[in-house]
Design an enzyme around this catalytic site. Sequence first.
Site: not given
Ligand code: ACM
Length: 274
Positions: A167, A37, A107, A140
């Site tokens: 993370v 990402e 996203k 992510c």
């Molecule tokens: C994330 O979605 N970058 C943790």
Amino acid sequence: MRIAILQTRPVFGEVARNLSRIERLCPEQTDLIVLPELCTTGYQFRNGRELRSLAEPSGGPTVEFFTRLARQHRCAFAFGFAERAGWRIFNSAALVGPRGLVGLYRKVHLFDRERDLFAPGDLGFRVFPLGRWRVGLMICFDWIFPEAARTLALAGAQLIAHPANLVLPWCQQAMVTRALENRVFCATANRVGGERRLPGRGLRFTGGSRIISPRGEVLAEGSKNKEQILLAAIRPALARDKRVTRKNDLFADRRPELYRIRQPGARWQRLTRS
Ligand code: ACM
């Protein structure tokens, strides 16, 4: 298909340097290379102004760069970037081949501070053709919503390309379940390293990128803290077969009519009162 993940360590704001590092790491003889990402800019933007200054349209120089690289290496790339679309900025992923942009995903499930910076994705979960393959994109934090991978699988994805900047510690393990419950290949390309651009809010990215088979086998796995190239050879036929036993088919056995939420009526309340 030969698939690769580049587990990189982007330097915040150094787009040209990050791109040239990617160019140097690119393996030969692969069909698809998946990157993390926001792999060209880094992750921790201080504010919207900084994000806007690093964001690009989906027809911008970063997509042109990957198109050139795709032509040179005769492959495709799936990568995350900050997309400027008019006044909105999306946390996006692009699928790019030798002839340019093949697919775009914005996203849907924004994580933590991303909610203050990015617009939520408005394109839904779509699947794109890549040779004999159908490839779905998610980014992510989408992993924690099983609906994301499920929607892609029901739409025909055989491989989910999953750029990430993880993370939290759970995704790498959970993606085994996403692959298994949908019988698809999953390629989670996570980054390594850290960013400390806001007082008291340092971030450490957890690496551990993975290529996972529809049977939940981990075909390749990255370290927690090193830049790495992961490789696996995968067959689409395996992802087309949704049978778990001779009598069970993951998709045919679904009972969507029973998955609807019903308002708990008096009878239901009586039954569930202990
Ligand atoms: C994330 O979605 N970058 C943790």
